[in-house]
Design a protein around this motif. Structure first.
Motif, short mmCIF file in Angstrom:
data_model
loop_
_atom_site.label_atom_id
_atom_site.label_comp_id
_atom_site.label_asym_id
_atom_site.label_seq_id
_atom_site.Cartn_x
_atom_site.Cartn_y
_atom_site.Cartn_z
N GLN A 157 3.72 35.40 -78.82
CA GLN A 157 4.55 35.06 -77.66
C GLN A 157 6.04 35.02 -77.97
N HIS A 158 6.41 35.07 -79.24
CA HIS A 158 7.80 34.85 -79.63
C HIS A 158 8.71 35.98 -79.13
N GLY A 159 9.75 35.60 -78.39
CA GLY A 159 10.79 36.54 -78.01
C GLY A 159 10.46 37.49 -76.89
N VAL A 160 9.33 37.31 -76.21
CA VAL A 160 8.95 38.26 -75.16
C VAL A 160 9.13 37.67 -73.76
N GLY A 161 9.89 36.57 -73.68
CA GLY A 161 10.10 35.95 -72.38
C GLY A 161 9.06 34.88 -72.11
N PRO A 162 9.10 34.30 -70.93
CA PRO A 162 8.18 33.21 -70.60
C PRO A 162 6.73 33.65 -70.67
N ASN A 163 5.88 32.79 -71.23
CA ASN A 163 4.45 33.04 -71.18
C ASN A 163 3.96 32.93 -69.74
N LEU A 164 2.79 33.48 -69.48
CA LEU A 164 2.22 33.28 -68.16
C LEU A 164 1.91 31.81 -67.95
N PRO A 165 2.05 31.32 -66.73
CA PRO A 165 1.80 29.89 -66.48
C PRO A 165 0.32 29.55 -66.49
N ASN A 166 0.05 28.27 -66.58
CA ASN A 166 -1.29 27.72 -66.44
C ASN A 166 -2.24 28.14 -67.55
N PHE A 167 -1.73 28.13 -68.77
CA PHE A 167 -2.56 28.30 -69.97
C PHE A 167 -2.38 27.07 -70.84
N GLU A 168 -3.47 26.58 -71.41
CA GLU A 168 -3.43 25.41 -72.28
C GLU A 168 -4.23 25.70 -73.54
N LYS A 169 -3.68 25.35 -74.70
CA LYS A 169 -4.36 25.61 -75.97
C LYS A 169 -4.86 24.30 -76.58
N LEU A 170 -6.07 24.39 -77.09
CA LEU A 170 -6.75 23.24 -77.68
C LEU A 170 -6.83 23.39 -79.19
N THR A 171 -7.13 22.29 -79.86
CA THR A 171 -7.32 22.31 -81.31
C THR A 171 -8.62 23.02 -81.64
N PRO A 172 -8.61 23.95 -82.58
CA PRO A 172 -9.85 24.66 -82.92
C PRO A 172 -10.71 23.85 -83.88
N PRO A 173 -11.99 24.16 -83.98
CA PRO A 173 -12.84 23.56 -85.01
C PRO A 173 -12.58 24.27 -86.33
N TYR A 174 -11.97 23.59 -87.28
CA TYR A 174 -11.49 24.23 -88.51
C TYR A 174 -11.84 23.27 -89.65
N PRO A 175 -13.10 23.23 -90.07
CA PRO A 175 -13.56 22.20 -91.00
C PRO A 175 -12.74 22.09 -92.28
N TYR A 176 -12.21 23.20 -92.78
CA TYR A 176 -11.41 23.14 -94.01
C TYR A 176 -10.18 22.27 -93.83
#
Length: 453
Positions: free
Chosen positions: A170-189
């Motif tokens: 997403q860096h440097g390409v303008g605003p992201n599309l609205p209404n997206f939310e990112k969650l913490t992944p399951p990353y056991p390490y």
């Protein structure tokens, strides 16, 4: 200039640098490797150098290997019959129909409808639009939010790229599309991400809190990979997807399984989602769906979603070359080859061979974790094992370049992970060669990021 076969390696290199925009190549990378032919798990560059392809064509695909003459014959025969005619509106073609039928027969129960695209990004883009339109047509127009996860990779178009959990997308390409939310992944390490809580408990609690904050009536879907390939071949705990699924179902939120990488035998089954406890409403496909021999992707949907988004008004969405008959013919032959040659079973053998061949790396000072799922493997490179500090991206690049230069083996740098994705036709000897190459070079990597001579 019409016959590029007459160009020398130097001429190709010069034209490459002058005219071809290389996707994802960072400025400090000056190397150019121009691949001109392949056979099985071996490819050759324009200078005649021979390489073992331990990266599945570089981006997780090529499950049946390179240069198969039967695929060339299938493509030629289809081109003789009809090279292309639109699959929009009232039109279709026999190969698209046959491939859709085959995919529906292999897919998890209840996923019987197929929408073809030209690749994975378009498949994810289509699934996002379908999820939102499904709720709109069912009288819930506010359900527009899409949930995804950090470290995920879902594509590079604006919708799929916004869902992708790598900030570089997403860096440097303008605003992201609205209404997206990112969650913490399951990353056991990386257990430190969960503040002392058990991985799945933390992720489920975060999902519940996110739904409460945004409002269940505002969320269309969650998209997730059964195993996070781009994030470093990260498999979730066994209870993760069943518990996430229960929360989503309770709130009427659709689940999209992104199997662009994991399907078609990569992890030892046609589809990996059911093995992880997912009951998706849609599955996105690409990569191995046509063996890497043509650009092809797909979304597999339930009847309910397909009928709803079509309705009386139609699904006003599509791509010029969707359902391309040549690509679909190649997809049919790919399925036949995987079945005929027992490549699903071979994936399990490769998994065992990779685990054995890479096991010794876990003791190296610059290796934090080694993960193998089916024919996918990742070596997580760190500059500090105690604090799990990842190496800089350029270090991972340097390791992959050294493996190629010293051993003529192609591995893929992916952020601070070194990943392998050999074709399903790779032999036991070739797997051993790839593992030896990785171990030899990573064994010379210092915590400072230098590779000893």
């Amino acid at each position: 200039m019409t016959n590029n076969d007459s160009l020398s390696a130097a001429e190709l290199d010069e034209l490459d640098r002058r005219h071809l925009v290389r996707s994802m190549q960072r400025g400090y990378i000056k190397d150019r490797v121009i691949i001109t032919r392949g056979r099985g798990s071996t490819v050759w560059d324009a200078e005649g150098n021979e390489y073992l392809d331990a990266a599945g064509g570089g981006v997780w695909h090529s499950p049946i290997g390179h240069g198969r003459p039967e695929l060339a014959e299938v493509a030629a025969e289809q081109i003789k019959r009809i090279e292309f005619f639109t699959s929009l509106l009232e039109f279709s073609n026999d190969k698209a129909i046959r491939l859709a039928t085959r995919i529906a027969g292999l897919a998890p129960e209840g996923l019987d409808r197929v929408f073809f695209t030209n690749g994975g990004s378009e498949a994810v883009e289509t699934a996002i639009k379908a999820a939102r339109l499904f709720h709109f047509r069912n009288g819930e127009p506010d359900r527009t939010w899409i949930l995804s996860r950090h470290y995920s990779f879902h594509g590079a178009t604006y919708g799929s790229g916004t869902a992708t959990g790598l900030p570089q997308m997403q860096h440097g390409v303008g605003p992201n599309l609205p209404n997206f939310e990112k969650l913490t992944p399951p990353y056991p390490y990386r257990a430190e991400m969960y503040g002392g809580a058990e991985t799945t408990d933390f992720c489920v609690a975060e999902l519940e809190a996110t739904i409460e904050r945004i409002g269940a009536g505002n969320i269309a879907a969650m998209i997730g990979e059964p195993v996070m390939a781009g994030g470093g071949v990260v498999a979730p705990p066994a209870d993760y997807w069943p518990r996430i699924q229960e929360v989503l179902d309770r709130h009427g939120i659709l689940l999209v399984a992104d199997e662009v990488v994991t399907a078609f035998g990569r992890l030892g089954s046609w589809f990996d989602a059911p093995n992880r406890g997912m009951r998706p409403h849609m599955i996105t496909l690409a990569k191995g769906i046509a063996g890497g021999y043509a650009a092809l992707g797909a979304v597999v949907l339930t009847d309910k979603i397909a009928d709803t988004i079509i309705g009386e008004e139609g699904f006003f969405h599509g791509y010029t070359f969707q359902g391309h008959p040549v690509a679909c013919a190649l997809g049919l032959e790919t399925i036949e080859i995987i079945e005929r040659e027992g490549l699903i079973g071979r994936a399990h053998e490769i998994e065992a061979e990779l685990k054995a061949g890479l096991a010794g790396l876990k003791d190296l000072p610059t290796v934090g974790d080694v993960r193998v799922e089916g024919t996918l493997a990742a070596i997580e490179l760190v500059s500090n094992r105690e604090h799990k500090i990842p190496v800089e991206w350029h270090v991972g690049d340097a390791v992959a370049f050294e493996i190629r230069a010293r051993h003529n083996v192609i591995a893929r740098p992916y952020a601070h992970n070194l990943v392998l994705a050999p074709p399903l036709v790779t032999t036991t000897e070739e797997i051993a060669r790839a593992c030896h190459a990785v171990a030899e070079v990573v064994g010379r990597l210092s915590p400072a990021g230098d590779i000893a001579p």
